[in-house]
Design a protein around this motif. Structure first.
Motif, PDB file in Angstrom:
ATOM      1  N   MET A   7      13.730  32.781  32.594  1.00  0.00           N
ATOM      2  CA  MET A   7      13.139  34.094  32.827  1.00  0.00           C
ATOM      3  C   MET A   7      13.322  34.531  34.297  1.00  0.00           C
ATOM      4  N   VAL A   8      13.068  33.612  35.246  1.00  0.00           N
ATOM      5  CA  VAL A   8      13.213  33.992  36.664  1.00  0.00           C
ATOM      6  C   VAL A   8      14.687  34.145  37.039  1.00  0.00           C
ATOM      7  N   ALA A   9      15.539  33.345  36.409  1.00  0.00           N
ATOM      8  CA  ALA A   9      16.972  33.449  36.694  1.00  0.00           C
ATOM      9  C   ALA A   9      17.482  34.828  36.271  1.00  0.00           C
ATOM     10  N   LYS A  10      16.987  35.293  35.112  1.00  0.00           N
ATOM     11  CA  LYS A  10      17.389  36.604  34.599  1.00  0.00           C
ATOM     12  C   LYS A  10      16.902  37.709  35.543  1.00  0.00           C
ATOM     13  N   GLU A  11      15.680  37.548  36.016  1.00  0.00           N
ATOM     14  CA  GLU A  11      15.103  38.539  36.932  1.00  0.00           C
ATOM     15  C   GLU A  11      15.922  38.604  38.231  1.00  0.00           C
ATOM     16  N   ALA A  12      16.379  37.441  38.691  1.00  0.00           N
ATOM     17  CA  ALA A  12      17.139  37.383  39.958  1.00  0.00           C
ATOM     18  C   ALA A  12      18.457  38.154  39.852  1.00  0.00           C
ATOM     19  N   LEU A  13      18.997  38.245  38.646  1.00  0.00           N
ATOM     20  CA  LEU A  13      20.264  38.970  38.456  1.00  0.00           C
ATOM     21  C   LEU A  13      20.139  40.447  38.831  1.00  0.00           C
ATOM     22  N   LYS A  14      18.904  40.970  38.775  1.00  0.00           N
ATOM     23  CA  LYS A  14      18.676  42.380  39.108  1.00  0.00           C
ATOM     24  C   LYS A  14      18.953  42.665  40.581  1.00  0.00           C
ATOM     25  N   TYR A  15      18.988  41.614  41.392  1.00  0.00           N
ATOM     26  CA  TYR A  15      19.241  41.794  42.829  1.00  0.00           C
ATOM     27  C   TYR A  15      20.731  41.737  43.163  1.00  0.00           C
ATOM     28  N   VAL A  16      21.548  41.501  42.145  1.00  0.00           N
ATOM     29  CA  VAL A  16      22.987  41.350  42.381  1.00  0.00           C
ATOM     30  C   VAL A  16      23.721  42.657  42.072  1.00  0.00           C
ATOM     31  N   ASP A  17      24.572  43.081  43.000  1.00  0.00           N
ATOM     32  CA  ASP A  17      25.414  44.262  42.810  1.00  0.00           C
ATOM     33  C   ASP A  17      26.874  43.887  42.969  1.00  0.00           C
ATOM     34  N   ASP A  18      27.746  44.831  42.597  1.00  0.00           N
ATOM     35  CA  ASP A  18      29.189  44.625  42.805  1.00  0.00           C
ATOM     36  C   ASP A  18      29.460  44.356  44.287  1.00  0.00           C
ATOM     37  N   ASP A  19      30.539  43.656  44.557  1.00  0.00           N
ATOM     38  CA  ASP A  19      31.031  43.413  45.932  1.00  0.00           C
ATOM     39  C   ASP A  19      30.088  42.572  46.791  1.00  0.00           C
ATOM     40  N   MET A  20      29.258  41.784  46.175  1.00  0.00           N
ATOM     41  CA  MET A  20      28.318  40.967  46.975  1.00  0.00           C
ATOM     42  C   MET A  20      28.836  39.545  47.178  1.00  0.00           C
ATOM     43  N   ILE A  21      28.434  38.954  48.296  1.00  0.00           N
ATOM     44  CA  ILE A  21      28.634  37.520  48.536  1.00  0.00           C
ATOM     45  C   ILE A  21      27.265  36.871  48.336  1.00  0.00           C
ATOM     46  N   LYS A  40      28.049  37.848  33.322  1.00  0.00           N
ATOM     47  CA  LYS A  40      28.135  39.257  33.758  1.00  0.00           C
ATOM     48  C   LYS A  40      29.505  39.553  34.365  1.00  0.00           C
ATOM     49  N   LEU A  41      30.082  38.571  35.028  1.00  0.00           N
ATOM     50  CA  LEU A  41      31.403  38.780  35.635  1.00  0.00           C
ATOM     51  C   LEU A  41      32.479  38.808  34.552  1.00  0.00           C
ATOM     52  N   MET A  42      32.290  37.959  33.547  1.00  0.00           N
ATOM     53  CA  MET A  42      33.285  37.899  32.475  1.00  0.00           C
ATOM     54  C   MET A  42      33.280  39.171  31.629  1.00  0.00           C
ATOM     55  N   THR A  43      32.082  39.747  31.409  1.00  0.00           N
ATOM     56  CA  THR A  43      32.016  40.964  30.587  1.00  0.00           C
ATOM     57  C   THR A  43      32.340  42.209  31.413  1.00  0.00           C
ATOM     58  N   GLY A  44      32.464  42.060  32.724  1.00  0.00           N
ATOM     59  CA  GLY A  44      32.794  43.206  33.574  1.00  0.00           C
ATOM     60  C   GLY A  44      31.580  44.018  33.990  1.00  0.00           C
ATOM     61  N   GLU A  45      30.377  43.549  33.627  1.00  0.00           N
ATOM     62  CA  GLU A  45      29.156  44.271  34.063  1.00  0.00           C
ATOM     63  C   GLU A  45      29.001  44.189  35.572  1.00  0.00           C
ATOM     64  N   LEU A  46      29.546  43.120  36.153  1.00  0.00           N
ATOM     65  CA  LEU A  46      29.565  42.974  37.616  1.00  0.00           C
ATOM     66  C   LEU A  46      31.008  42.714  38.033  1.00  0.00           C
ATOM     67  N   GLU A  47      31.367  43.213  39.224  1.00  0.00           N
ATOM     68  CA  GLU A  47      32.742  43.012  39.706  1.00  0.00           C
ATOM     69  C   GLU A  47      32.754  42.580  41.159  1.00  0.00           C
ATOM     70  N   ASP A  48      33.769  41.826  41.507  1.00  0.00           N
ATOM     71  CA  ASP A  48      34.001  41.426  42.902  1.00  0.00           C
ATOM     72  C   ASP A  48      32.805  40.745  43.556  1.00  0.00           C
ATOM     73  N   VAL A  49      32.177  39.871  42.799  1.00  0.00           N
ATOM     74  CA  VAL A  49      31.073  39.063  43.344  1.00  0.00           C
ATOM     75  C   VAL A  49      31.627  37.658  43.601  1.00  0.00           C
ATOM     76  N   TYR A  50      31.325  37.131  44.785  1.00  0.00           N
ATOM     77  CA  TYR A  50      31.776  35.771  45.139  1.00  0.00           C
ATOM     78  C   TYR A  50      30.562  34.914  45.462  1.00  0.00           C
ATOM     79  N   GLY A  51      30.632  33.644  45.103  1.00  0.00           N
ATOM     80  CA  GLY A  51      29.527  32.733  45.390  1.00  0.00           C
ATOM     81  C   GLY A  51      29.902  31.750  46.487  1.00  0.00           C
ATOM     82  N   ILE A  52      28.913  31.412  47.312  1.00  0.00           N
ATOM     83  CA  ILE A  52      29.095  30.311  48.267  1.00  0.00           C
ATOM     84  C   ILE A  52      28.214  29.170  47.784  1.00  0.00           C
ATOM     85  N   PRO A  53      28.814  28.095  47.276  1.00  0.00           N
ATOM     86  CA  PRO A  53      28.016  26.985  46.734  1.00  0.00           C
ATOM     87  C   PRO A  53      27.306  26.193  47.839  1.00  0.00           C
ATOM     88  N   THR A  54      26.171  25.595  47.473  1.00  0.00           N
ATOM     89  CA  THR A  54      25.428  24.767  48.429  1.00  0.00           C
ATOM     90  C   THR A  54      25.562  23.274  48.115  1.00  0.00           C
TER      91      THR A  54
END
Ligand SMILES: O=C[C@H](O)[C@H](O)[C@H](O)COP(=O)(O)O
Length: 227
Positions: A7-21, A40-54
């Motif tokens: 539930m919290v993971a889903k809520e956190a997705l609301k803070y993500v926009d296209d072109d974000m790191i 979301k990236l696979m379905t194209g709902e979000l684009e050009d998002v990159y992750g920095i792993p910890t």
């Protein structure tokens, strides 16, 4: 419990926009977030998002989930970081590091524009140290000396041992972890600095004054705490 994490993971997705790191935390709660982000990236709902792993864990999961990864030295800024925690006090100070990834987590989360923490309500505490020890990443040669030096703070430390591996846990950076149980941490920021001043300490799991938002999964829904 797993439902609250989802539930919290889903809520956190609301803070993500296209072109974000995005800083990708480590642990079971963030794992849900990384998987959902990948969808979301696979379905194209979000684009050009990159992750920095910890951690190796979040890097492998990101790649498996379809989240492209970059490293800290390839970006100018980190927009947001998402991660779990082991304890959260009323001022949103944290204890982290159950998964031994605290050093890279702090490196990334300290530098994020907004750091969002995902927990279920069992992680909320009155004061830090109430339930959990503080994980401290140490240079292997110094572990025994540091264990003894921690007695000054009335802390009892144990060398973290491996599961499915003989001997101590080796972090992603090649170090040991001491789990230090404190009676009560009165001033988290002061203790965070004091611990890092001990020669041989690489980083410790107190994250004082870093979290901007904490999303808490409760049976009544997601509660948002802000600093
Ligand atoms: O090193 C591990 C991390 O600090 C984790 O983010 C923390 O332990 C929370 O993990 P989980 O979401 O699995 O409770």
């Amino acid at each position: 419990m797993e439902e609250l994490k989802r539930m919290v993971a889903k809520e956190a997705l609301k803070y993500v926009d296209d072109d974000m790191i995005i800083g990708l935390g480590t642990g079971s709660t963030t794992a849900y977030f990384i998987q959902m982000l990948g969808k979301k990236l696979m379905t194209g709902e979000l684009e050009d998002v990159y992750g920095i792993p910890t951690s190796h864990q979040s890097r492998l999961l990101a790649l498996e989930s379809g989240v492209p990864v970059v490293s800290l030295d390839e970006v100018d800024a980190i927009d947001i970081a998402i991660d779990g925690a082991d304890e959260v006090d009323q001022h949103l100070n944290l204890i982290k590091g159950r998964g031994a990834a605290l050093t890279m987590e702090k490196i990334i989360e300290y530098r994020a524009g907004t750091f969002i923490v995902l927990v279920d309500e069992s992680k909320l505490v009155e004061y830090l140290g109430q339930k959990m020890p503080v994980p401290i990443e140490v240079i292997p040669a110094a572990w025994r000396a540091i264990k003894e030096e921690l007695e000054v703070f009335n802390a009892t430390a144990e060398l973290r041992m491996g599961v499915k591996k003989d001997g101590p846990v080796i972090t992603d950076n090649g170090n040991f972890i001491l789990d230090a149980k404190f009676e009560r941490i009165e001033d988290p920021l002061d203790m965070e600095i004091e611990l890092n001043n001990i020669p041989g300490v690489v980083e410790n799991g107190i994250f004082a004054d870093i979290a901007d938002i904490v999303l808490v999964g409760t049976k009544e829904g997601v509660k948002k705490l802000e600093r």
